[in-house]
Design an enzyme around this catalytic site. Structure first.
Site, PDB file in Angstrom:
ATOM      1  N   GLN A 200      19.520 -37.362  20.912  1.00  0.00           N
ATOM      2  CA  GLN A 200      18.926 -37.219  22.247  1.00  0.00           C
ATOM      3  C   GLN A 200      18.309 -38.533  22.722  1.00  0.00           C
ATOM      4  OE1 GLN A 200      18.505 -35.018  19.758  1.00  0.00           O
ATOM      5  NE2 GLN A 200      18.147 -32.944  20.481  1.00  0.00           N
TER       6      GLN A 200
ATOM      7  N   ARG B   4      18.534 -28.390  27.477  1.00  0.00           N
ATOM      8  CA  ARG B   4      17.679 -28.401  26.287  1.00  0.00           C
ATOM      9  C   ARG B   4      16.367 -29.104  26.641  1.00  0.00           C
ATOM     10  NH1 ARG B   4      16.796 -33.176  26.772  1.00  0.00           N
ATOM     11  NH2 ARG B   4      15.726 -33.103  24.784  1.00  0.00           N
ATOM     12  N   GLY B   5      15.443 -29.104  25.664  1.00  0.00           N
ATOM     13  CA  GLY B   5      14.115 -29.641  25.952  1.00  0.00           C
ATOM     14  C   GLY B   5      13.221 -28.481  26.393  1.00  0.00           C
ATOM     15  N   ALA B   6      11.964 -28.495  25.902  1.00  0.00           N
ATOM     16  CA  ALA B   6      11.093 -27.326  26.054  1.00  0.00           C
ATOM     17  C   ALA B   6      10.991 -26.797  27.496  1.00  0.00           C
ATOM     18  CB  ALA B   6       9.708 -27.671  25.522  1.00  0.00           C
TER      19      ALA B   6
ATOM     20  N   ASN C 135       7.568 -30.812  17.033  1.00  0.00           N
ATOM     21  CA  ASN C 135       8.435 -31.632  17.884  1.00  0.00           C
ATOM     22  C   ASN C 135       9.674 -31.983  17.067  1.00  0.00           C
ATOM     23  OD1 ASN C 135       8.801 -32.951  20.473  1.00  0.00           O
ATOM     24  ND2 ASN C 135       8.642 -34.882  19.382  1.00  0.00           N
ATOM     25  N   LYS C 136      10.610 -32.674  17.700  1.00  0.00           N
ATOM     26  CA  LYS C 136      11.893 -32.995  17.065  1.00  0.00           C
ATOM     27  C   LYS C 136      11.705 -33.595  15.672  1.00  0.00           C
ATOM     28  CE  LYS C 136      15.131 -32.215  18.474  1.00  0.00           C
ATOM     29  NZ  LYS C 136      15.790 -30.932  18.158  1.00  0.00           N
TER      30      LYS C 136
ATOM     31  N   ASP D  22       7.555 -29.145  21.458  1.00  0.00           N
ATOM     32  CA  ASP D  22       8.247 -27.884  21.723  1.00  0.00           C
ATOM     33  C   ASP D  22       7.307 -26.701  21.574  1.00  0.00           C
ATOM     34  OD1 ASP D  22      11.326 -28.709  21.842  1.00  0.00           O
ATOM     35  OD2 ASP D  22      10.245 -29.975  20.450  1.00  0.00           O
TER      36      ASP D  22
ATOM     37  N   ARG E 186      17.090 -19.855  20.971  1.00  0.00           N
ATOM     38  CA  ARG E 186      16.498 -20.973  20.221  1.00  0.00           C
ATOM     39  C   ARG E 186      15.072 -20.586  19.836  1.00  0.00           C
ATOM     40  NH1 ARG E 186      17.385 -26.880  22.146  1.00  0.00           N
ATOM     41  NH2 ARG E 186      17.111 -27.158  19.910  1.00  0.00           N
TER      42      ARG E 186
HETATM   43  O1  MRU Z   1      16.533 -29.797  20.476  1.00  0.00           O
HETATM   44  P1  MRU Z   1      16.027 -30.209  21.808  1.00  0.00           P
HETATM   45  O2  MRU Z   1      16.740 -31.376  22.399  1.00  0.00           O
HETATM   46  O3  MRU Z   1      15.890 -29.067  22.785  1.00  0.00           O
HETATM   47  O4  MRU Z   1      14.578 -30.674  21.402  1.00  0.00           O
HETATM   48  C1  MRU Z   1      13.587 -30.815  22.267  1.00  0.00           C
HETATM   49  C2  MRU Z   1      13.233 -32.224  22.371  1.00  0.00           C
HETATM   50  O5  MRU Z   1      13.900 -32.942  23.066  1.00  0.00           O
HETATM   51  C3  MRU Z   1      12.103 -32.766  21.689  1.00  0.00           C
HETATM   52  O6  MRU Z   1      11.655 -32.137  20.584  1.00  0.00           O
HETATM   53  C4  MRU Z   1      11.064 -33.176  22.689  1.00  0.00           C
HETATM   54  O7  MRU Z   1      10.362 -34.208  22.168  1.00  0.00           O
HETATM   55  C5  MRU Z   1      10.139 -32.066  23.077  1.00  0.00           C
HETATM   56  S1  MRU Z   1      10.778 -31.059  24.297  1.00  0.00           S
HETATM   57  C6  MRU Z   1      10.112 -31.756  25.691  1.00  0.00           C
END
Ligand code: MRU
Length: 371
Positions: A211, A54-56, A262-263, A252, A98
């Site tokens: 996270q 996960r994560g962009a 973002n999250k 993201d 996603r």
């Molecule tokens: O749902 P996730 O864990 O894939 O979300 C992404 C993230 O961890 C955050 O939004 C993050 O700050 C940006 S992705 C580098």
């Protein structure tokens, strides 16, 4: 970055078998360090959807390798409509995993363009492998550069602190686990720490998937960076007390005008930072810009299952156990992301440098995107 003193990336090709992709299965962190082997498109789609990866940036790199696996499958599946149709179906399957991180579509489109250049199935497989490797290598290098540009901001603040640590607040995990290596929001922190600057990170827990407390705290700890986990609602209090010098978060998807998805919970941090006159930076590689939309309200926001909010898991006696937190009959709404409007963002830290969160400044760094 380091795990138990050994260098790891989050995703790589199996050293002895080019048909297998290996990735760190993040569902088990921080309790167990598990490496998953992925050899089909369906497995990669599950790994992205269920957030093993996960994560962009890592979502993009995983999709890149997923498309490579698609070309191998296409070549081995004579029963289906044809090579190109098989690859197109795989692209659609991966794209549907996603919705918010734009790196997913970006990587898949890049692969489709690249694969289309091959004349034979083998040429297409070779091109897909080369592109998957390029996507991963660029992600790593861009994050390394983000670290170098963001380091200057931390250095500036350190000069005013008389040797005391620079306190950075971050939300979610935009560290190396969210990319191939280095991270976005945490890259400047690692660069500062490696340079010997005293730095301390306030780590938002980041419910419901945690996270922050599970991943960010773990990776900072592995690298020896001082940090403290806080409840998601504690940031405003710490800012009022002067305990936060700087906020750095990831993204993201960021519009070409500077609105940042973002999250979930990031927007509230940005509001509190503005109220307390604390710089609020967003770190992102160019692969997280969406050049096609101009307003953050157009960014698709992922809604995940209610069980993520109503349950929690943790480590007990050598096992990961799940517990129930809320009345079984209560409905819950689980929004994964929010949008922070550009007016609340002090600046964007990219691989090409730091700019203001507005279209003119962004296009100055990325002139090839100006139409
Ligand atoms: O749902 P996730 O864990 O894939 O979300 C992404 C993230 O961890 C955050 O939004 C993050 O700050 C940006 S992705 C580098």
């Amino acid at each position: 970055m380091k795990v138990g003193g050994q260098h790891f990336r989050t995703i790589w090709l199996h050293p002895a078998n080019e048909r297998v992709v290996q990735l760190i299965d993040q569902r088990f962190l921080p309790h167990r360090f598990v490496i998953e082997e992925v050899s089909t498109v369906a497995q990669m789609a599950t790994a992205i959807r269920e957030m093993h990866a996960r994560g962009a940036g890592l979502i993009g790199a995983s999709a890149g390798y997923g498309m490579y696996l698609a070309t191998i499958e296409a070549a081995e599946s004579p029963a289906v409509a044809g090579f190109d149709q098989y690859v197109a179906d795989a692209a659609a399957e991966l794209k549907a995993t996603r919705p918010t991180a734009v790196n997913l579509t970006w990587a898949i489109e890049r692969q489709l363009t690249s694969i289309a250049k091959g004349k034979t199935a083998q040429e297409k497989i070779d091109l897909a492998l080369r592109t998957a490797r390029q996507i991963a290598a660029e992600d790593e290098e861009h994050c390394r550069m983000i670290g170098q540009h963001g380091l200057k901001l931390i250095e500036q603040i350190a000069r005013t602190k008389d040797g005391k640590p620079v306190n950075v607040l971050t939300h979610c995990n935009a560290g190396w686990l969210a990319f191939v290596d280095y991270g976005s929001a945490l890259a400047p922190v690692y660069a500062a720490h490696d340079r010997g600057l005293p730095v301390h990170v306030w780590v938002d827990e980041t419910r419901p998937r945690s996270q922050g407390s599970k991943l960010t705290a773990w990776e900072l700890g592995q690298h020896g960076v001082p940090h403290t986990i806080i409840a998601d609602s504690a940031g405003g209090h710490l800012m009022q007390r002067g305990a936060v010098d700087l906020v750095i978060v990831g993204s993201d998807r960021t519009t070409c005008t500077g609105d940042v998805a973002n999250k979930i919970g990031t927007y509230l941090k940005a509001l509190a930072a503005q109220d307390n006159k604390i710089p609020f930076y967003v770190a992102l590689p160019s692969s997280s810009f969406d050049w096609t939309i101009r307003d953050g309200s157009e960014i698709p926001i992922e809604e995940r299952g209610a069980e993520e909010l109503k349950r929690a898991d943790g480590w007990r006696e050598g096992q990961i156990l799940e517990v129930s937190l809320a009345p079984e009959s209560s409905p819950a709404a689980n929004f994964g992301f929010d949008v922070t409007p550009r007016r609340l963002v002090t600046g964007l830290i990219t691989e090409r440098g730091v700019c203001k969160a507005d279209e003119k400044s962004i296009l100055k760094l990325f002139p090839e995107r100006a139409s």
